[in-house]
Design an enzyme around this catalytic site. Structure first.
Site, PDB file in Angstrom:
ATOM      1  N   ASP A 123       0.827  -1.211   0.000  1.00  0.00           N
ATOM      2  CA  ASP A 123       0.000   0.000   0.000  1.00  0.00           C
ATOM      3  C   ASP A 123       0.860   1.259   0.000  1.00  0.00           C
ATOM      4  OD1 ASP A 123      -2.116  -1.671   0.088  1.00  0.00           O
ATOM      5  OD2 ASP A 123      -2.470  -1.455   2.243  1.00  0.00           O
TER       6      ASP A 123
ATOM      7  N   LYS B 203     -12.543 -27.598 -15.892  1.00  0.00           N
ATOM      8  CA  LYS B 203     -13.360 -26.701 -16.704  1.00  0.00           C
ATOM      9  C   LYS B 203     -13.976 -25.697 -15.737  1.00  0.00           C
ATOM     10  CE  LYS B 203     -16.730 -26.512 -20.378  1.00  0.00           C
ATOM     11  NZ  LYS B 203     -17.584 -25.433 -19.851  1.00  0.00           N
TER      12      LYS B 203
ATOM     13  N   LYS C 145      -7.384 -31.987 -23.760  1.00  0.00           N
ATOM     14  CA  LYS C 145      -6.904 -31.454 -25.037  1.00  0.00           C
ATOM     15  C   LYS C 145      -5.736 -32.301 -25.521  1.00  0.00           C
ATOM     16  CE  LYS C 145      -8.039 -26.944 -23.281  1.00  0.00           C
ATOM     17  NZ  LYS C 145      -7.544 -25.858 -22.462  1.00  0.00           N
TER      18      LYS C 145
ATOM     19  N   CYS D  23     -39.546 -31.758  24.671  1.00  0.00           N
ATOM     20  CA  CYS D  23     -39.868 -31.895  23.246  1.00  0.00           C
ATOM     21  C   CYS D  23     -39.283 -33.206  22.733  1.00  0.00           C
ATOM     22  CB  CYS D  23     -39.283 -30.713  22.484  1.00  0.00           C
ATOM     23  SG  CYS D  23     -39.517 -30.843  20.698  1.00  0.00           S
TER      24      CYS D  23
HETATM   25  S1  IVH Z   1     -10.535 -24.679 -23.870  1.00  0.00           S
HETATM   26  C1  IVH Z   1     -11.696 -24.393 -28.549  1.00  0.00           C
HETATM   27  N1  IVH Z   1     -10.221 -25.004 -21.322  1.00  0.00           N
HETATM   28  O1  IVH Z   1     -15.593 -23.706 -21.651  1.00  0.00           O
HETATM   29  C2  IVH Z   1     -12.260 -24.190 -27.210  1.00  0.00           C
HETATM   30  N2  IVH Z   1     -12.225 -23.980 -22.085  1.00  0.00           N
HETATM   31  O2  IVH Z   1     -17.122 -24.665 -24.354  1.00  0.00           O
HETATM   32  C3  IVH Z   1     -11.181 -23.931 -26.228  1.00  0.00           C
HETATM   33  N3  IVH Z   1     -13.743 -23.313 -20.271  1.00  0.00           N
HETATM   34  O3  IVH Z   1     -16.622 -20.847 -22.796  1.00  0.00           O
HETATM   35  C4  IVH Z   1     -11.705 -23.886 -24.840  1.00  0.00           C
HETATM   36  N4  IVH Z   1     -12.470 -23.992 -18.624  1.00  0.00           N
HETATM   37  O4  IVH Z   1     -14.557 -20.455 -21.404  1.00  0.00           O
HETATM   38  C5  IVH Z   1     -11.030 -24.549 -22.297  1.00  0.00           C
HETATM   39  N5  IVH Z   1      -9.760 -25.340 -19.081  1.00  0.00           N
HETATM   40  C6  IVH Z   1     -10.572 -24.885 -20.052  1.00  0.00           C
HETATM   41  C7  IVH Z   1     -11.823 -24.283 -19.754  1.00  0.00           C
HETATM   42  C8  IVH Z   1     -12.623 -23.847 -20.813  1.00  0.00           C
HETATM   43  C9  IVH Z   1     -13.606 -23.414 -18.933  1.00  0.00           C
HETATM   44  C10 IVH Z   1     -14.914 -22.719 -20.956  1.00  0.00           C
HETATM   45  C11 IVH Z   1     -14.554 -21.711 -21.997  1.00  0.00           C
HETATM   46  C12 IVH Z   1     -15.631 -21.809 -23.033  1.00  0.00           C
HETATM   47  C13 IVH Z   1     -16.234 -23.159 -22.768  1.00  0.00           C
HETATM   48  C14 IVH Z   1     -15.961 -24.042 -23.964  1.00  0.00           C
END
Ligand code: IVH
Length: 793
Positions: free
Chosen positions: A36, A114, A292, A449
């Site tokens: 700060d 996700k 992926k 009760c």
């Molecule tokens: S990869 C080509 N990784 O899920 C698509 N998406 O349907 C690449 N999301 O709205 C997306 N966590 O915001 C990816 N670890 C993750 C994710 C993620 C959340 C969301 C993303 C998108 C939806 C995809």
């Protein structure tokens, strides 16, 4: 570069570094106040010389005046979506398609949670954040740069490090989200301000980000995790997704710790399982995991179908929220009489189970959410927590027409009135009372009760209390309803015939034909087993017995503290509140609650009944010798909460009046050595005869307790006598309690925090700040093996 420019740059560098350590690494190296201070310094400098302000200055995170609207941003690379998998088979066929598409047998995948937030695209030019855009329709999003700048986890400038390639243009894809604790805090604030609450962290994150007034965004705590790359110029694109994530971490971008790299469908499913188990404990919400293909070359080969990649898939967890209709709102009466409103629901499948009841917590919550019978509601079940009603879908509320409207404007009012708690307990008819400042209303019936009696017995018999194996809800209901058991002691007086008669009457009442075994004999084995289990529960460790009594605020750990320190039931049941307060981790509320419980004659009688019925705790012992220090008159005086008498003042007071008797007859002249206001306060307190008596009783009780203490010479002598240990982290084989017991058996003391007085820190896996402190102070650090080796043969 002028001196001022250099000074501003230096401040920014430090602030970026500290913010990164704090928000991204979760490991601050300087106190907040230092941050700060530097921040204000930079702010002052920029105020005096506006030409020094740069886009990446941390001062630019605070948000500015509202925008008329968000500008549109065309994405350089479209933001696509993912296909979903729900079943294991979906994942197996995904992996099969990938392998067939590539013509290979084994594929490596980058895997990660996700996140349940909203997608974000961040553009960094020469390392500086220049644009942030939402996904929008995938081709065009909204420019939310000003808002995103307020998110502390998002670096305004990428870190430049020796040996790490630095891109001239980088487009990062990731998710903006809100941590669960920040969500709870936000909703509390919203309630306090009388504003609308958010149904879940994702809505809260989206609502906070899509604010035209970035000062609002700045006031909400948003977080971010990077998960993808859209554009990379000026630096070589790594060959794999996982390498990008590692690179991001080097550049100072937040990436999630839970990500991993696995092989084949087996690896994917094992990861799904692992994260699924961790999910309830994660600090943020996730709705699945994303797989992926790790190699970018392979991703390119696989390509896309319509709007989703062939090389990635989202594997979803069962939904945690679902819609259903409220059939009724009942109340439940708990062990302490707490009245909890419960929504009876039309069965709905949520979070992997069918839910028919959901808690509404308390009266204020029902009012706030305005839940009414017939309403369609969002029900939520996260992890093992009790399902709860999150919100009402108001558009679906059943309405009725009211006279007074006209043909074109019929007046509609809700069919059902707003909910209010019943005035009397639905089980025993006693008054329901809600004390001022309390959220919870309670049935005033106490053990009159039957609902409270049942709950009390259920708690008493529980596995972590008296552990009466097999004494479940159904038996307890009958024992109470048919009047075989009034108090817990009655359990120990039951005979075989009582159980059999109870069963006969219950069957008769319920119109059930009794179970018979061969030759038409009534089954009795269950009753024999129960009697045996009751008998076997008679000699619990003291801590369990204390926990079983169901004293308000006394959980297992407080029960253990009481047992460890006071040693025997005889001391615990008469301990004055002031003594309880000096015990570790027992505060005023808990101490008062324990003292109040034992001050109640009917509770003392219930205890005597238990002892008469043959219940006797095992392994009682003398009080802990360290009580000697804790019970010094000064500590007790401080615990009495005499107005203005702080611990330090109490010490001064005791220096003048060494004994309670001296104090009771305090000569006002002598008190004058203390500051005048304190002297007056003590005098006023002593002027009350009740207080004087109380003090004398307390003194007498402590004397009795202290005479029960073993002589110093009896204090355990062992290889650790006089040594203080601190335990931290997880040891490979010993539990904390085991390790503590071993040390104490050798005369050592185990303390909770590291100081100069600590002799040894025993550290296990994931030891944190205590280990660091020990290193800093140069305290000896042992692992479990060293501890075990130091014990005598
Ligand atoms: S990869 C080509 N990784 O899920 C698509 N998406 O349907 C690449 N999301 O709205 C997306 N966590 O915001 C990816 N670890 C993750 C994710 C993620 C959340 C969301 C993303 C998108 C939806 C995809």
């Amino acid at each position: 570069m002028t001196q001022l420019t250099e000074q501003a740059a230096q401040l920014r560098r430090l602030l970026h570094q500290y913010a990164h350590e704090y928000y991204v690494l979760d490991n601050p190296t300087v106190p907040d106040a230092e941050y700060d201070r530097l921040f204000r310094q930079l702010q002052a400098l920029e105020m005096a010389h506006p030409e020094l302000i740069t886009l990446d200055s941390p001062t630019q995170r605070v948000g500015g005046a509202p925008l008329p609207e968000f500008a549109a941003v065309a994405h350089r690379v479209p933001m696509l979506s993912l296909n979903n998998a729900f079943e294991d088979e979906d994942v197996e066929s995904f992996d099969r398609r990938v392998r067939e598409g590539l013509g290979i047998n084994e594929v490596f995948y980058d895997v990660g949670p996700k996140f349940d937030g909203l997608a974000m695209s961040l553009t960094y030019e020469n390392g500086v954040l220049v644009q942030a855009a939402t996904r929008g329709d995938g081709a065009t999003g909204e420019d939310v740069t000003r808002n995103v700048r307020t998110i502390n986890a998002i670096p305004l400038r990428l870190q430049q490090k020796e040996g790490v390639p630095f891109p001239t243009l980088l487009e990062v894809r990731g998710e903006v989200l809100m941590f669960k604790k920040d969500f709870d805090r936000l909703n509390e604030d919203q309630v306090a301000k009388g504003q609308k609450t958010f149904a879940n962290p994702r809505n809260a994150a989206a609502g906070s980000l899509r604010q035209l007034d970035s000062r609002i965004t700045a006031s909400r705590r948003l977080a971010f995790f990077a998960y993808g790359i859209a554009t990379c110029e000026g630096a070589p694109l790594p060959a794999t997704q996982s390498a990008v994530m590692d690179w991001y971490a080097e550049l100072g971008l937040p990436v999630c710790k839970e990500r991993d790299r696995v092989q084949g469908a087996q690896g994917l499913l094992a990861y799904y399982q692992r994260i699924g188990e961790k999910r309830p404990g994660l600090p943020y919400e996730i709705d699945g995991v994303v797989y992926k293909v790790d190699s970018f070359a392979q991703q390119e080969e696989l390509g896309f179908v319509s709007r989703a990649p062939r090389w990635a898939i989202a594997h979803k967890y069962p939904a945690q929220e679902a819609l259903t209709v409220v059939d009724a709102i009942d109340v439940q009466v708990g062990r302490t009489g707490a009245i909890t409103p419960v929504a009876r629901l039309q069965p709905v499948f949520v979070g992997g189970v069918t839910v028919t009841n959901a808690t509404l917590h308390n009266e204020d919550e029902v009012r706030r959410k305005d839940v009414r019978v017939g309403d369609t509601v969002v029900v939520r079940r996260a992890g093992d927590v009790i399902p709860e009603v999150v919100s009402v879908v108001l558009e679906r509320r059943p309405m009725v027409e009211q006279p007074g409207g006209d043909l074109f404007n019929p007046q509609q009012v809700p069919r059902e009135p707003a909910y209010s708690l019943p005035k009397t307990c639905p089980v025993c008819g006693s008054h329901v009372v809600r004390e001022e400042g309390e959220a919870i209303a309670r049935c005033s019936g106490g053990l009159f009760c039957s609902a409270q009696r049942k709950e009390a017995i259920w708690h008493f018999a529980g596995r972590r209390a008296m552990d009466i194996d097999g004494l479940g809800g159904r038996y307890i209901d009958n024992l109470v309803e048919l009047d075989y058991v009034h108090g817990v002691a009655d359990l120990y007086r039951l005979k075989l015939d009582d159980f059999l008669e109870m069963k006969r009457r219950a069957d008769e009442r319920d119109g059930v034909t009794p179970e018979t075994v061969a030759q038409g004999k009534v089954a009795t084995k269950w009753a024999e087993n129960l009697l045996e289990a009751i008998e076997a529960s008679k000699n619990p460790p003291l801590a369990r017995l204390l926990f079983a009594l169901g004293v308000r605020h006394v959980g297992e750990s407080t029960a253990k503290t009481l047992a460890d320190w006071l040693g025997s039931l005889a001391f615990v049941r008469h301990a004055p509140a002031a003594v309880l307060r000096v015990l570790p981790d027992i505060g005023g509320t808990v101490a008062d609650s324990i003292a109040d419980f034992f001050a109640e004659p009917k509770n003392q009688k219930a205890l005597d009944d238990l002892l008469d019925a043959g219940v006797q705790p095992v392994a009682e012992h003398a009080p802990n010798p360290s009580l000697r220090e804790k019970l010094e008159t000064a500590s007790l005086l401080a615990a009495l909460e005499i107005p203005r008498l702080t611990a330090t003042r109490a010490k001064q007071l005791v220096a003048i009046f060494p004994s309670v008797v001296d104090l009771a007859h305090a000569d006002p002249g002598k008190l004058a050595a203390l500051p005048a206001d304190i002297a007056t306060s003590v005098q006023q307190w002593l002027a009350d005869d009740g207080n004087k008596t109380h003090l004398a009783e307390l003194d007498a009780w402590c004397t009795t307790l202290l005479t029960a203490l073993p002589e110093e010479s009896e204090v355990v002598q062992g290889v650790f006598t006089g040594k203080t240990f601190v335990l931290t982290g997880t040891l490979p084989t010993l539990s904390r309690d085991d390790a503590k017991a071993l040390i104490e058996a050798q005369g050592g003391k185990v303390s909770g925090s590291v100081s100069k007085k600590t002799d040894v820190v025993v550290a296990g896996a994931e030891a944190g700040s205590k280990l660091a402190k020990a290193e800093e102070l140069g305290v000896a650090i042992w692992d479990e093996a060293q501890l075990l080796a130091a014990l005598p043969g």
